[in-house]
Motif scaffolding. Sequence first.
Motif, PDB file in Angstrom:
ATOM      1  N   THR A   1      23.487 -10.148  37.133  1.00  0.00           N
ATOM      2  CA  THR A   1      24.504 -11.178  36.897  1.00  0.00           C
ATOM      3  C   THR A   1      25.050 -11.152  35.472  1.00  0.00           C
ATOM      4  OG1 THR A   1      22.883 -12.856  36.219  1.00  0.00           O
ATOM      5  CG2 THR A   1      23.365 -12.693  38.577  1.00  0.00           C
ATOM      6  N   GLY A   2      24.515 -10.319  34.622  1.00  0.00           N
ATOM      7  CA  GLY A   2      24.909 -10.324  33.216  1.00  0.00           C
ATOM      8  C   GLY A   2      26.294  -9.749  32.965  1.00  0.00           C
ATOM      9  N   PHE A   3      27.001 -10.317  31.991  1.00  0.00           N
ATOM     10  CA  PHE A   3      28.331  -9.835  31.620  1.00  0.00           C
ATOM     11  C   PHE A   3      28.615 -10.302  30.195  1.00  0.00           C
ATOM     12  CE2 PHE A   3      29.035 -14.093  32.825  1.00  0.00           C
ATOM     13  CZ  PHE A   3      30.329 -14.513  32.508  1.00  0.00           C
ATOM     14  N   PRO A   4      29.689  -9.832  29.569  1.00  0.00           N
ATOM     15  CA  PRO A   4      29.914 -10.150  28.153  1.00  0.00           C
ATOM     16  C   PRO A   4      30.578 -11.503  27.876  1.00  0.00           C
ATOM     17  CG  PRO A   4      31.571  -8.596  28.903  1.00  0.00           C
ATOM     18  CD  PRO A   4      30.630  -8.802  30.053  1.00  0.00           C
ATOM     19  N   GLY A   5      30.779 -12.307  28.913  1.00  0.00           N
ATOM     20  CA  GLY A   5      31.399 -13.621  28.719  1.00  0.00           C
ATOM     21  C   GLY A   5      32.856 -13.668  29.129  1.00  0.00           C
ATOM     22  N   TYR A   6      33.343 -12.574  29.673  1.00  0.00           N
ATOM     23  CA  TYR A   6      34.736 -12.487  30.135  1.00  0.00           C
ATOM     24  C   TYR A   6      34.800 -11.396  31.204  1.00  0.00           C
ATOM     25  CZ  TYR A   6      34.741  -8.354  27.122  1.00  0.00           C
ATOM     26  OH  TYR A   6      34.429  -7.150  26.552  1.00  0.00           O
ATOM     27  N   PHE A   7      35.953 -11.293  31.851  1.00  0.00           N
ATOM     28  CA  PHE A   7      36.189 -10.238  32.833  1.00  0.00           C
ATOM     29  C   PHE A   7      37.383  -9.396  32.403  1.00  0.00           C
ATOM     30  CE2 PHE A   7      34.580 -13.964  35.314  1.00  0.00           C
ATOM     31  CZ  PHE A   7      33.364 -13.425  35.688  1.00  0.00           C
ATOM     32  N   ILE A   8      37.533  -8.232  33.027  1.00  0.00           N
ATOM     33  CA  ILE A   8      38.728  -7.422  32.826  1.00  0.00           C
ATOM     34  C   ILE A   8      39.287  -7.024  34.189  1.00  0.00           C
ATOM     35  CG2 ILE A   8      38.044  -6.530  30.559  1.00  0.00           C
ATOM     36  CD1 ILE A   8      37.204  -3.916  31.972  1.00  0.00           C
ATOM     37  N   LYS A   9      40.518  -6.572  34.179  1.00  0.00           N
ATOM     38  CA  LYS A   9      41.198  -6.187  35.418  1.00  0.00           C
ATOM     39  C   LYS A   9      40.578  -4.927  36.023  1.00  0.00           C
ATOM     40  CE  LYS A   9      45.730  -4.869  37.258  1.00  0.00           C
ATOM     41  NZ  LYS A   9      47.171  -4.660  36.959  1.00  0.00           N
ATOM     42  N   SER A  10      40.525  -4.906  37.354  1.00  0.00           N
ATOM     43  CA  SER A  10      40.084  -3.710  38.070  1.00  0.00           C
ATOM     44  C   SER A  10      41.208  -2.681  38.038  1.00  0.00           C
ATOM     45  CB  SER A  10      39.752  -4.044  39.529  1.00  0.00           C
ATOM     46  OG  SER A  10      38.769  -5.056  39.610  1.00  0.00           O
ATOM     47  N   GLU A  11      40.970  -1.564  37.380  1.00  0.00           N
ATOM     48  CA  GLU A  11      42.000  -0.521  37.283  1.00  0.00           C
ATOM     49  C   GLU A  11      41.738   0.555  38.338  1.00  0.00           C
ATOM     50  OE1 GLU A  11      43.707  -0.484  32.847  1.00  0.00           O
ATOM     51  OE2 GLU A  11      41.601   0.110  32.918  1.00  0.00           O
ATOM     52  N   CYS A  12      42.001   0.164  39.574  1.00  0.00           N
ATOM     53  CA  CYS A  12      41.792   1.071  40.707  1.00  0.00           C
ATOM     54  C   CYS A  12      42.957   0.918  41.688  1.00  0.00           C
ATOM     55  CB  CYS A  12      40.465   0.793  41.400  1.00  0.00           C
ATOM     56  SG  CYS A  12      40.264  -0.915  41.971  1.00  0.00           S
ATOM     57  N   LYS A  13      43.074   1.882  42.578  1.00  0.00           N
ATOM     58  CA  LYS A  13      44.225   1.955  43.486  1.00  0.00           C
ATOM     59  C   LYS A  13      44.378   0.706  44.347  1.00  0.00           C
ATOM     60  CE  LYS A  13      46.457   5.050  46.834  1.00  0.00           C
ATOM     61  NZ  LYS A  13      46.331   6.329  47.591  1.00  0.00           N
ATOM     62  N   GLN A  14      43.270   0.198  44.864  1.00  0.00           N
ATOM     63  CA  GLN A  14      43.351  -0.966  45.755  1.00  0.00           C
ATOM     64  C   GLN A  14      43.671  -2.258  45.001  1.00  0.00           C
ATOM     65  OE1 GLN A  14      40.404  -1.376  48.806  1.00  0.00           O
ATOM     66  NE2 GLN A  14      40.419   0.791  49.318  1.00  0.00           N
ATOM     67  N   ASN A  15      43.725  -2.165  43.677  1.00  0.00           N
ATOM     68  CA  ASN A  15      44.149  -3.327  42.886  1.00  0.00           C
ATOM     69  C   ASN A  15      45.487  -3.044  42.203  1.00  0.00           C
ATOM     70  OD1 ASN A  15      43.407  -6.041  42.097  1.00  0.00           O
ATOM     71  ND2 ASN A  15      43.082  -5.266  40.020  1.00  0.00           N
ATOM     72  N   GLY A  16      46.201  -2.046  42.733  1.00  0.00           N
ATOM     73  CA  GLY A  16      47.553  -1.780  42.255  1.00  0.00           C
ATOM     74  C   GLY A  16      47.679  -0.871  41.053  1.00  0.00           C
ATOM     75  N   VAL A  17      46.611  -0.149  40.703  1.00  0.00           N
ATOM     76  CA  VAL A  17      46.638   0.747  39.538  1.00  0.00           C
ATOM     77  C   VAL A  17      46.519   2.190  40.009  1.00  0.00           C
ATOM     78  CG1 VAL A  17      45.486   1.398  37.383  1.00  0.00           C
ATOM     79  CG2 VAL A  17      45.640  -1.013  38.041  1.00  0.00           C
ATOM     80  N   LYS A  18      47.374   3.066  39.478  1.00  0.00           N
ATOM     81  CA  LYS A  18      47.360   4.480  39.860  1.00  0.00           C
ATOM     82  C   LYS A  18      46.270   5.224  39.093  1.00  0.00           C
ATOM     83  CE  LYS A  18      52.263   4.723  41.113  1.00  0.00           C
ATOM     84  NZ  LYS A  18      53.566   5.368  40.815  1.00  0.00           N
TER      85      LYS A  18
END
Length: 214
Positions: free
Chosen positions: A98-115
Amino acid sequence: MKKISMVFVIIVLSMGTFYSINQATNQDKPPDSSKDPVVTMILEDNQTVKIELYPQYAPNTVNNFIDLINKKFYDGMSFSRIVPNYLVQTGDPIGDGTGFPGYFIKSECKQNGVKNKIKCEEGVICMSRSKRYNTEGSQFFILLQDDLGLNGQYTAFGKIIEGMDVLQEIGKTPVNEKNIPQEEIKIKTITVDTFGIHYDEPQVISIYEQRNKS
């Protein structure tokens, strides 16, 4: 004879001027922009793994990874999850998934609209996330075998260029029913060589923003 001497002097002076200009130009050249960043991961037993990052396909993810490395976020961290002979995962400061740095970033993958053209093959490094997109933070996994079924679903952003044998050996570590290693395997340090190229701080998604999207 004087004319010949004068021409010779002009040529020598011209060559000197060209050399000076050329030398100044070489000194002012920007860093080699064709050089992708290279990450060096040194484990607690001093074994080394090197990863080449691909900012051309996942620029914000690479920015985030470099930023966390420079902040020494990963130093002293353990591999929190191992699926034998399939993948190894780390980047969790808590250690329970469950650990993370206190924020999220965008998924940079095809199914999230990124080439993103990087295929999920052996040695490729991808960001971990929850079932929803745009929930990546600091956790990442490295594939120990090809799994093209993951293509476009996860943000792939680099590949192992040295030390794949080290990771394959880690992938044989005994685990419990939750794929948590029975023996702790720690990272001593992670550093990155950007070859003089500047990488911006990542664009982040706050917890508040993510909650409002759900």
